[in-house]
Design a protein around this motif. Structure first.
Motif, PDB file in Angstrom:
ATOM      1  N   GLN A   1     -13.073 -24.424 -36.936  1.00  0.00           N
ATOM      2  CA  GLN A   1     -12.454 -25.922 -36.921  1.00  0.00           C
ATOM      3  C   GLN A   1     -13.305 -26.750 -37.562  1.00  0.00           C
ATOM      4  OE1 GLN A   1     -11.223 -28.083 -34.798  1.00  0.00           O
ATOM      5  NE2 GLN A   1     -12.567 -29.975 -35.680  1.00  0.00           N
ATOM      6  N   ASN A   2     -12.315 -27.072 -39.298  1.00  0.00           N
ATOM      7  CA  ASN A   2     -12.835 -27.821 -39.513  1.00  0.00           C
ATOM      8  C   ASN A   2     -13.555 -27.346 -40.728  1.00  0.00           C
ATOM      9  OD1 ASN A   2     -13.085 -30.275 -41.723  1.00  0.00           O
ATOM     10  ND2 ASN A   2     -14.925 -31.097 -40.538  1.00  0.00           N
ATOM     11  N   SER A   3     -13.430 -25.688 -41.523  1.00  0.00           N
ATOM     12  CA  SER A   3     -14.779 -24.609 -41.912  1.00  0.00           C
ATOM     13  C   SER A   3     -14.544 -23.545 -42.747  1.00  0.00           C
ATOM     14  CB  SER A   3     -15.767 -24.348 -40.346  1.00  0.00           C
ATOM     15  OG  SER A   3     -16.161 -23.597 -41.474  1.00  0.00           O
ATOM     16  N   SER A   4     -14.823 -23.424 -43.598  1.00  0.00           N
ATOM     17  CA  SER A   4     -14.243 -22.276 -44.263  1.00  0.00           C
ATOM     18  C   SER A   4     -15.004 -21.410 -44.393  1.00  0.00           C
ATOM     19  CB  SER A   4     -13.337 -22.574 -45.995  1.00  0.00           C
ATOM     20  OG  SER A   4     -12.610 -24.062 -45.227  1.00  0.00           O
ATOM     21  N   PRO A   5     -15.435 -20.634 -43.990  1.00  0.00           N
ATOM     22  CA  PRO A   5     -16.219 -19.127 -43.947  1.00  0.00           C
ATOM     23  C   PRO A   5     -16.076 -18.186 -44.813  1.00  0.00           C
ATOM     24  CG  PRO A   5     -15.562 -18.975 -42.118  1.00  0.00           C
ATOM     25  CD  PRO A   5     -15.073 -20.414 -42.727  1.00  0.00           C
ATOM     26  N   GLN A   6     -16.666 -17.504 -45.328  1.00  0.00           N
ATOM     27  CA  GLN A   6     -16.165 -16.150 -46.040  1.00  0.00           C
ATOM     28  C   GLN A   6     -15.980 -15.576 -45.004  1.00  0.00           C
ATOM     29  OE1 GLN A   6     -17.960 -15.590 -49.601  1.00  0.00           O
ATOM     30  NE2 GLN A   6     -17.105 -13.058 -49.769  1.00  0.00           N
ATOM     31  N   LEU A   7     -15.098 -14.395 -44.712  1.00  0.00           N
ATOM     32  CA  LEU A   7     -15.027 -13.405 -43.731  1.00  0.00           C
ATOM     33  C   LEU A   7     -14.288 -12.257 -44.566  1.00  0.00           C
ATOM     34  CD1 LEU A   7     -12.874 -15.161 -41.237  1.00  0.00           C
ATOM     35  CD2 LEU A   7     -15.651 -14.919 -41.400  1.00  0.00           C
ATOM     36  N   GLU A   8     -15.612 -11.402 -44.811  1.00  0.00           N
ATOM     37  CA  GLU A   8     -15.206  -9.879 -45.540  1.00  0.00           C
ATOM     38  C   GLU A   8     -15.156  -8.993 -44.380  1.00  0.00           C
ATOM     39  OE1 GLU A   8     -16.713  -9.228 -48.971  1.00  0.00           O
ATOM     40  OE2 GLU A   8     -16.541 -10.910 -49.687  1.00  0.00           O
ATOM     41  N   ASN A   9     -14.418  -7.615 -43.868  1.00  0.00           N
ATOM     42  CA  ASN A   9     -14.198  -6.332 -43.364  1.00  0.00           C
ATOM     43  C   ASN A   9     -14.297  -6.565 -42.261  1.00  0.00           C
ATOM     44  OD1 ASN A   9     -14.657  -4.998 -46.185  1.00  0.00           O
ATOM     45  ND2 ASN A   9     -16.806  -5.472 -46.072  1.00  0.00           N
ATOM     46  N   ILE A  10     -13.496  -7.481 -41.377  1.00  0.00           N
ATOM     47  CA  ILE A  10     -13.453  -7.749 -39.829  1.00  0.00           C
ATOM     48  C   ILE A  10     -12.079  -7.103 -39.384  1.00  0.00           C
ATOM     49  CG2 ILE A  10     -13.347  -9.774 -38.849  1.00  0.00           C
ATOM     50  CD1 ILE A  10     -15.440  -9.387 -39.935  1.00  0.00           C
ATOM     51  N   THR A  11     -12.808  -6.988 -38.397  1.00  0.00           N
ATOM     52  CA  THR A  11     -11.640  -6.134 -36.923  1.00  0.00           C
ATOM     53  C   THR A  11     -11.645  -7.329 -35.786  1.00  0.00           C
ATOM     54  OG1 THR A  11     -11.830  -3.655 -37.476  1.00  0.00           O
ATOM     55  CG2 THR A  11     -10.985  -4.625 -35.760  1.00  0.00           C
ATOM     56  N   VAL A  12     -10.779  -8.151 -35.426  1.00  0.00           N
ATOM     57  CA  VAL A  12     -10.632  -8.317 -33.956  1.00  0.00           C
ATOM     58  C   VAL A  12      -9.206  -8.151 -33.570  1.00  0.00           C
ATOM     59  CG1 VAL A  12     -10.360 -11.063 -33.466  1.00  0.00           C
ATOM     60  CG2 VAL A  12     -11.208 -10.660 -36.302  1.00  0.00           C
ATOM     61  N   THR A  13     -10.510  -7.835 -32.364  1.00  0.00           N
ATOM     62  CA  THR A  13      -9.395  -6.808 -31.356  1.00  0.00           C
ATOM     63  C   THR A  13      -9.633  -7.256 -29.610  1.00  0.00           C
ATOM     64  OG1 THR A  13      -8.625  -4.669 -30.907  1.00  0.00           O
ATOM     65  CG2 THR A  13     -11.252  -4.746 -31.293  1.00  0.00           C
TER      66      THR A  13
ATOM     67  N   PRO B   1     -10.329 -20.817 -44.715  1.00  0.00           N
ATOM     68  CA  PRO B   1     -11.211 -19.742 -44.751  1.00  0.00           C
ATOM     69  C   PRO B   1     -10.830 -18.683 -45.341  1.00  0.00           C
ATOM     70  CG  PRO B   1     -10.084 -18.767 -42.536  1.00  0.00           C
ATOM     71  CD  PRO B   1     -10.142 -20.389 -43.159  1.00  0.00           C
ATOM     72  N   HIS B   2     -11.943 -17.905 -46.500  1.00  0.00           N
ATOM     73  CA  HIS B   2     -11.126 -16.478 -47.526  1.00  0.00           C
ATOM     74  C   HIS B   2     -11.125 -15.409 -46.700  1.00  0.00           C
ATOM     75  CE1 HIS B   2     -11.109 -14.049 -51.457  1.00  0.00           C
ATOM     76  NE2 HIS B   2     -10.152 -15.105 -51.588  1.00  0.00           N
ATOM     77  N   ILE B   3     -10.669 -14.428 -46.819  1.00  0.00           N
ATOM     78  CA  ILE B   3     -10.749 -13.232 -45.813  1.00  0.00           C
ATOM     79  C   ILE B   3     -10.581 -12.608 -46.547  1.00  0.00           C
ATOM     80  CG2 ILE B   3      -9.711 -12.648 -43.579  1.00  0.00           C
ATOM     81  CD1 ILE B   3      -9.667 -15.506 -42.504  1.00  0.00           C
ATOM     82  N   THR B   4     -11.017 -11.578 -46.547  1.00  0.00           N
ATOM     83  CA  THR B   4     -11.024 -10.047 -47.293  1.00  0.00           C
ATOM     84  C   THR B   4     -10.989  -9.187 -46.511  1.00  0.00           C
ATOM     85  OG1 THR B   4     -11.556 -11.139 -49.296  1.00  0.00           O
ATOM     86  CG2 THR B   4     -10.973  -8.407 -49.127  1.00  0.00           C
ATOM     87  N   ASN B   5     -10.136  -7.852 -46.349  1.00  0.00           N
ATOM     88  CA  ASN B   5      -9.936  -7.064 -45.295  1.00  0.00           C
ATOM     89  C   ASN B   5     -10.264  -7.315 -43.720  1.00  0.00           C
ATOM     90  OD1 ASN B   5      -9.635  -5.172 -47.260  1.00  0.00           O
ATOM     91  ND2 ASN B   5     -12.033  -5.171 -48.029  1.00  0.00           N
ATOM     92  N   ILE B   6      -9.344  -7.401 -43.548  1.00  0.00           N
ATOM     93  CA  ILE B   6      -9.037  -7.353 -41.491  1.00  0.00           C
ATOM     94  C   ILE B   6      -8.287  -7.562 -41.225  1.00  0.00           C
ATOM     95  CG2 ILE B   6      -7.539 -10.022 -41.928  1.00  0.00           C
ATOM     96  CD1 ILE B   6      -9.568 -10.957 -40.364  1.00  0.00           C
ATOM     97  N   ILE B   7      -8.183  -6.739 -39.797  1.00  0.00           N
ATOM     98  CA  ILE B   7      -6.822  -6.185 -39.177  1.00  0.00           C
ATOM     99  C   ILE B   7      -7.140  -7.314 -37.287  1.00  0.00           C
ATOM    100  CG2 ILE B   7      -7.268  -3.948 -37.636  1.00  0.00           C
ATOM    101  CD1 ILE B   7      -8.881  -2.593 -39.795  1.00  0.00           C
ATOM    102  N   LEU B   8      -6.446  -7.167 -37.759  1.00  0.00           N
ATOM    103  CA  LEU B   8      -5.896  -8.215 -36.327  1.00  0.00           C
ATOM    104  C   LEU B   8      -5.041  -7.798 -35.374  1.00  0.00           C
ATOM    105  CD1 LEU B   8      -5.126 -11.819 -37.927  1.00  0.00           C
ATOM    106  CD2 LEU B   8      -7.289 -11.128 -36.361  1.00  0.00           C
ATOM    107  N   HIS B   9      -5.306  -6.860 -34.016  1.00  0.00           N
ATOM    108  CA  HIS B   9      -5.289  -6.331 -33.070  1.00  0.00           C
ATOM    109  C   HIS B   9      -5.317  -6.181 -32.190  1.00  0.00           C
ATOM    110  CE1 HIS B   9      -5.804  -2.065 -31.047  1.00  0.00           C
ATOM    111  NE2 HIS B   9      -4.534  -2.032 -31.386  1.00  0.00           N
ATOM    112  N   ALA B  10      -4.633  -6.006 -31.152  1.00  0.00           N
ATOM    113  CA  ALA B  10      -4.618  -5.970 -29.586  1.00  0.00           C
ATOM    114  C   ALA B  10      -5.036  -7.447 -28.762  1.00  0.00           C
ATOM    115  CB  ALA B  10      -4.491  -5.017 -29.202  1.00  0.00           C
TER     116      ALA B  10
END
Length: 314
Positions: free
Chosen positions: A111-123, A142-151
């Motif tokens: 929310q109104n935020s831009s963290p850095q996210l790397e090597n993340i799986t969201v399932t 946010p700047h997101i590198t290497n993400i899996i969005l699954h199920a």
């Protein structure tokens, strides 16, 4: 999570809350002496929204991770985020001066935020309304590198929902097996136009429109090196639902074997460049209706065999 976020009043308001300037790394087996030695895929570090012992809804946190407000210098790297469930959520809480709606953003609420996210799986997160896996809302990029969005499951945006001028940069993504009424993989809403580079969308299912992606209300994502295949919508846009006025750019893409007409683009606003589009029209570098020849799609291997017409067409 052990602590209630912000001014929450319920056990289900517990969440992991990011802190500006703090970098958090997962994926360690325990013997490493440097961050570079870890293996986040084979040594999963799980942030779970399961806060009780039973399968009762009351034993699931509304949100697993929250990033609210200025997160300059914040990094989350090498984690699996699962078990958030907003079912039954009513009202909101305030975290770092930002309003967090209980029924949205089950896995990761930004929310109104831009963290850095790397090597993340969201399932395996469930949102009653928007953003099953992740919600980026109110100027969140946010700047997101290497993400899996699954199920993940939601009313809108099963894997990811971008909303209200939120345009994350996403590099290297695998988005599959997500479900929603609209925009099962990603729904981009209200002037939200993410840049997505190197992504595979497959087996996402929408009960209405936009199997893999839905773009509405002047949202115009930029998609480069992306593949959409075997995504489904019950009404239209098995791969992409692109509302009139959404000037989406698609370059170096393969859109093949999705149902419901593959792409719904009533205003002809999508700009294609070097794209293999099933049942598309010739022009702008589009390859007309040629099977891309995936190696083994029945086993989710979407590499191209050596005789693929898509090779060297970018």
């Amino acid at each position: 999570p052990s602590y209630i976020a912000g001014d929450g009043t319920q056990d289900r308001d517990k969440a992991f809350v990011l802190v500006p300037g703090v970098k958090i790394y997962g994926g360690f087996a325990g013997y490493e002496t440097a961050v570079s030695q870890r293996d986040w895929k084979n040594n999963p570090t799980i942030l779970s929204g399961v806060i009780g012992l039973s399968r009762s809804i009351s034993h699931y946190a509304y949100h697993v991770v929250i990033s609210a407000g200025d997160m300059t210098g914040a990094l989350l790297d090498g984690f699996t985020i699962s078990g958030g469930n907003t079912t039954g959520g009513v009202g909101s809480i305030t975290v770092n001066g930002e309003t967090i709606v209980r029924r949205d953003g089950a896995g990761f609420y930004i929310q109104n935020s831009s963290p850095q996210l790397e090597n993340i799986t969201v399932t395996a997160n469930v949102a009653e309304n928007d953003g099953g896996g992740m919600l980026c809302i109110n100027n969140s990029s946010p700047h997101i590198t290497n993400i899996i969005l699954h199920a993940n499951i939601a009313g809108n945006g099963g894997g990811l929902m971008t909303h209200t001028s939120s345009s994350p940069v996403i590099i290297n993504a695998e988005i599959y097996d997500n479900q929603a009424i609209n925009g099962a993989g990603i729904r981009n809403h209200n002037n939200s136009s993410p840049k997505i580079i190197n992504a595979l969308f497959y087996n996402n299912k929408a009960n209405a429109d936009g199997g893999a992606m839905m773009n509405i209300y002047s949202s115009s994502p930029e998609l480069t090196n992306v593949t959409f295949t075997r995504n489904e919508a019950s009404i239209t846009g098995g791969a992409i639902y692109n509302d009139a006025g959404c000037a989406t750019k698609v370059r170096n893409a393969i859109i093949w074997n999705n149902n419901a007409g593959n792409v719904y683009d009533p205003g002809s606003d999508i700009i294609y460049e070097s794209t293999l589009l099933q049942n598309g029209t010739i022009g702008g570098g589009i390859v007309l209706n040629q099977d891309p020849l995936f190696a083994d799609p029945s086993n989710n291997n979407y590499r191209l065999i050596s005789t693929s017409p898509a090779i060297a067409m970018g």
